[in-house]
Design a protein around this motif. Sequence first.
Motif, PDB file in Angstrom:
ATOM      1  N   MET A   1       0.815  -1.193   0.000  1.00  0.00           N
ATOM      2  CA  MET A   1       0.000   0.000   0.000  1.00  0.00           C
ATOM      3  C   MET A   1       0.862   1.262   0.000  1.00  0.00           C
ATOM      4  SD  MET A   1      -2.870  -1.389  -0.254  1.00  0.00           S
ATOM      5  CE  MET A   1      -2.242  -2.918  -0.870  1.00  0.00           C
ATOM      6  N   GLU A   2       2.054   1.122   0.547  1.00  0.00           N
ATOM      7  CA  GLU A   2       2.958   2.274   0.516  1.00  0.00           C
ATOM      8  C   GLU A   2       3.281   2.667  -0.919  1.00  0.00           C
ATOM      9  OE1 GLU A   2       6.146   0.825   2.917  1.00  0.00           O
ATOM     10  OE2 GLU A   2       5.176   1.427   4.774  1.00  0.00           O
ATOM     11  N   GLY A   3       3.283   1.696  -1.817  1.00  0.00           N
ATOM     12  CA  GLY A   3       3.548   1.975  -3.223  1.00  0.00           C
ATOM     13  C   GLY A   3       2.483   2.856  -3.847  1.00  0.00           C
ATOM     14  N   VAL A   4       1.230   2.661  -3.463  1.00  0.00           N
ATOM     15  CA  VAL A   4       0.141   3.492  -3.984  1.00  0.00           C
ATOM     16  C   VAL A   4       0.323   4.927  -3.498  1.00  0.00           C
ATOM     17  CG1 VAL A   4      -2.355   3.865  -4.011  1.00  0.00           C
ATOM     18  CG2 VAL A   4      -1.446   1.534  -4.121  1.00  0.00           C
ATOM     19  N   CYS A   5       0.672   5.094  -2.238  1.00  0.00           N
ATOM     20  CA  CYS A   5       0.923   6.436  -1.696  1.00  0.00           C
ATOM     21  C   CYS A   5       2.088   7.081  -2.436  1.00  0.00           C
ATOM     22  CB  CYS A   5       1.220   6.358  -0.202  1.00  0.00           C
ATOM     23  SG  CYS A   5      -0.161   5.770   0.797  1.00  0.00           S
ATOM     24  N   LYS A   6       3.124   6.322  -2.695  1.00  0.00           N
ATOM     25  CA  LYS A   6       4.304   6.838  -3.397  1.00  0.00           C
ATOM     26  C   LYS A   6       3.939   7.288  -4.817  1.00  0.00           C
ATOM     27  CE  LYS A   6       8.784   7.444  -3.663  1.00  0.00           C
ATOM     28  NZ  LYS A   6       9.397   8.572  -3.000  1.00  0.00           N
ATOM     29  N   ILE A   7       3.114   6.507  -5.506  1.00  0.00           N
ATOM     30  CA  ILE A   7       2.671   6.882  -6.852  1.00  0.00           C
ATOM     31  C   ILE A   7       1.936   8.222  -6.808  1.00  0.00           C
ATOM     32  CG2 ILE A   7       1.048   6.281  -8.707  1.00  0.00           C
ATOM     33  CD1 ILE A   7       1.777   3.313  -8.107  1.00  0.00           C
ATOM     34  N   TYR A   8       1.076   8.398  -5.801  1.00  0.00           N
ATOM     35  CA  TYR A   8       0.340   9.654  -5.674  1.00  0.00           C
ATOM     36  C   TYR A   8       1.291  10.812  -5.375  1.00  0.00           C
ATOM     37  CZ  TYR A   8      -3.053  13.137  -4.182  1.00  0.00           C
ATOM     38  OH  TYR A   8      -3.788  14.292  -4.072  1.00  0.00           O
ATOM     39  N   GLU A   9       2.246  10.580  -4.494  1.00  0.00           N
ATOM     40  CA  GLU A   9       3.203  11.631  -4.158  1.00  0.00           C
ATOM     41  C   GLU A   9       4.038  12.029  -5.379  1.00  0.00           C
ATOM     42  OE1 GLU A   9       5.203   9.916  -0.800  1.00  0.00           O
ATOM     43  OE2 GLU A   9       3.427  10.146   0.478  1.00  0.00           O
ATOM     44  N   GLU A  10       4.429  11.060  -6.195  1.00  0.00           N
ATOM     45  CA  GLU A  10       5.166  11.371  -7.422  1.00  0.00           C
ATOM     46  C   GLU A  10       4.289  12.173  -8.390  1.00  0.00           C
ATOM     47  OE1 GLU A  10       8.403  10.986  -8.035  1.00  0.00           O
ATOM     48  OE2 GLU A  10       8.588  10.200  -5.999  1.00  0.00           O
ATOM     49  N   VAL A  20       8.724  22.677  -2.395  1.00  0.00           N
ATOM     50  CA  VAL A  20       9.728  22.017  -1.567  1.00  0.00           C
ATOM     51  C   VAL A  20       9.127  20.819  -0.837  1.00  0.00           C
ATOM     52  CG1 VAL A  20      11.304  22.335   0.377  1.00  0.00           C
ATOM     53  CG2 VAL A  20      10.995  24.172  -1.287  1.00  0.00           C
ATOM     54  N   SER A  21       7.895  20.977  -0.390  1.00  0.00           N
ATOM     55  CA  SER A  21       7.226  19.868   0.292  1.00  0.00           C
ATOM     56  C   SER A  21       5.820  19.686  -0.281  1.00  0.00           C
ATOM     57  CB  SER A  21       7.158  20.107   1.800  1.00  0.00           C
ATOM     58  OG  SER A  21       6.347  21.234   2.076  1.00  0.00           O
ATOM     59  N   ILE A  22       5.353  18.475  -0.207  1.00  0.00           N
ATOM     60  CA  ILE A  22       4.031  18.130  -0.730  1.00  0.00           C
ATOM     61  C   ILE A  22       3.186  17.649   0.444  1.00  0.00           C
ATOM     62  CG2 ILE A  22       2.764  16.568  -2.252  1.00  0.00           C
ATOM     63  CD1 ILE A  22       4.472  18.440  -3.867  1.00  0.00           C
ATOM     64  N   THR A  23       1.996  18.217   0.581  1.00  0.00           N
ATOM     65  CA  THR A  23       1.072  17.741   1.606  1.00  0.00           C
ATOM     66  C   THR A  23      -0.265  17.414   0.952  1.00  0.00           C
ATOM     67  OG1 THR A  23       0.337  19.985   2.112  1.00  0.00           O
ATOM     68  CG2 THR A  23       2.139  19.093   3.441  1.00  0.00           C
ATOM     69  N   TYR A  24      -0.956  16.467   1.541  1.00  0.00           N
ATOM     70  CA  TYR A  24      -2.270  16.064   1.040  1.00  0.00           C
ATOM     71  C   TYR A  24      -3.013  15.372   2.161  1.00  0.00           C
ATOM     72  CZ  TYR A  24       0.047  11.510   0.520  1.00  0.00           C
ATOM     73  OH  TYR A  24       0.736  10.349   0.748  1.00  0.00           O
ATOM     74  N   ASP A  25      -4.326  15.277   2.010  1.00  0.00           N
ATOM     75  CA  ASP A  25      -5.087  14.525   3.003  1.00  0.00           C
ATOM     76  C   ASP A  25      -5.609  13.237   2.361  1.00  0.00           C
ATOM     77  OD1 ASP A  25      -7.666  14.966   1.808  1.00  0.00           O
ATOM     78  OD2 ASP A  25      -7.798  16.889   2.807  1.00  0.00           O
ATOM     79  N   ILE A  26      -6.138  12.400   3.190  1.00  0.00           N
ATOM     80  CA  ILE A  26      -6.524  11.062   2.734  1.00  0.00           C
ATOM     81  C   ILE A  26      -7.654  11.108   1.705  1.00  0.00           C
ATOM     82  CG2 ILE A  26      -8.198  10.541   4.559  1.00  0.00           C
ATOM     83  CD1 ILE A  26      -6.761   7.721   4.659  1.00  0.00           C
ATOM     84  N   THR A  27      -8.525  12.104   1.781  1.00  0.00           N
ATOM     85  CA  THR A  27      -9.603  12.182   0.791  1.00  0.00           C
ATOM     86  C   THR A  27      -9.039  12.459  -0.600  1.00  0.00           C
ATOM     87  OG1 THR A  27     -10.015  14.518   1.299  1.00  0.00           O
ATOM     88  CG2 THR A  27     -11.362  12.904   2.454  1.00  0.00           C
ATOM     89  N   GLN A  28      -8.002  13.286  -0.681  1.00  0.00           N
ATOM     90  CA  GLN A  28      -7.361  13.546  -1.973  1.00  0.00           C
ATOM     91  C   GLN A  28      -6.697  12.281  -2.513  1.00  0.00           C
ATOM     92  OE1 GLN A  28      -5.057  16.732  -0.233  1.00  0.00           O
ATOM     93  NE2 GLN A  28      -5.960  18.196  -1.680  1.00  0.00           N
ATOM     94  N   LEU A  29      -6.050  11.538  -1.647  1.00  0.00           N
ATOM     95  CA  LEU A  29      -5.428  10.277  -2.052  1.00  0.00           C
ATOM     96  C   LEU A  29      -6.477   9.300  -2.556  1.00  0.00           C
ATOM     97  CD1 LEU A  29      -3.094   8.241  -2.255  1.00  0.00           C
ATOM     98  CD2 LEU A  29      -3.371   7.830   0.201  1.00  0.00           C
TER      99      LEU A  29
END
Length: 75
Positions: A1-10, A20-29
């Motif tokens: 599941m960490e891979g799915v989060c990583k894909i979204y972050e990329e 410089v930094s990326i933030t998001y909440d779980i609904t966006q993910l």
Amino acid sequence: MEGVCKIYEEHLKKLNPKSVSITYDITQLFEFVDHLADLSCLVYQKSTMTYAPYNKDWIKEKIYVLLRCQANQRQ
């Protein structure tokens, strides 16, 4: 599941290359996951020695559990 989060972050990094930094909440993910055309997870079943497919709802549940555990570890 960490891979799915990583894909979204990329994905977010590509949309915001100067940030410089990326933030998001779980609904966006979860919205991102819902918009992926084809996403499933194959999980090995020891008893039958086969792989069982799981859908996006299962994946989102596992991501939620993962992120909740990570948040609890930081406190």
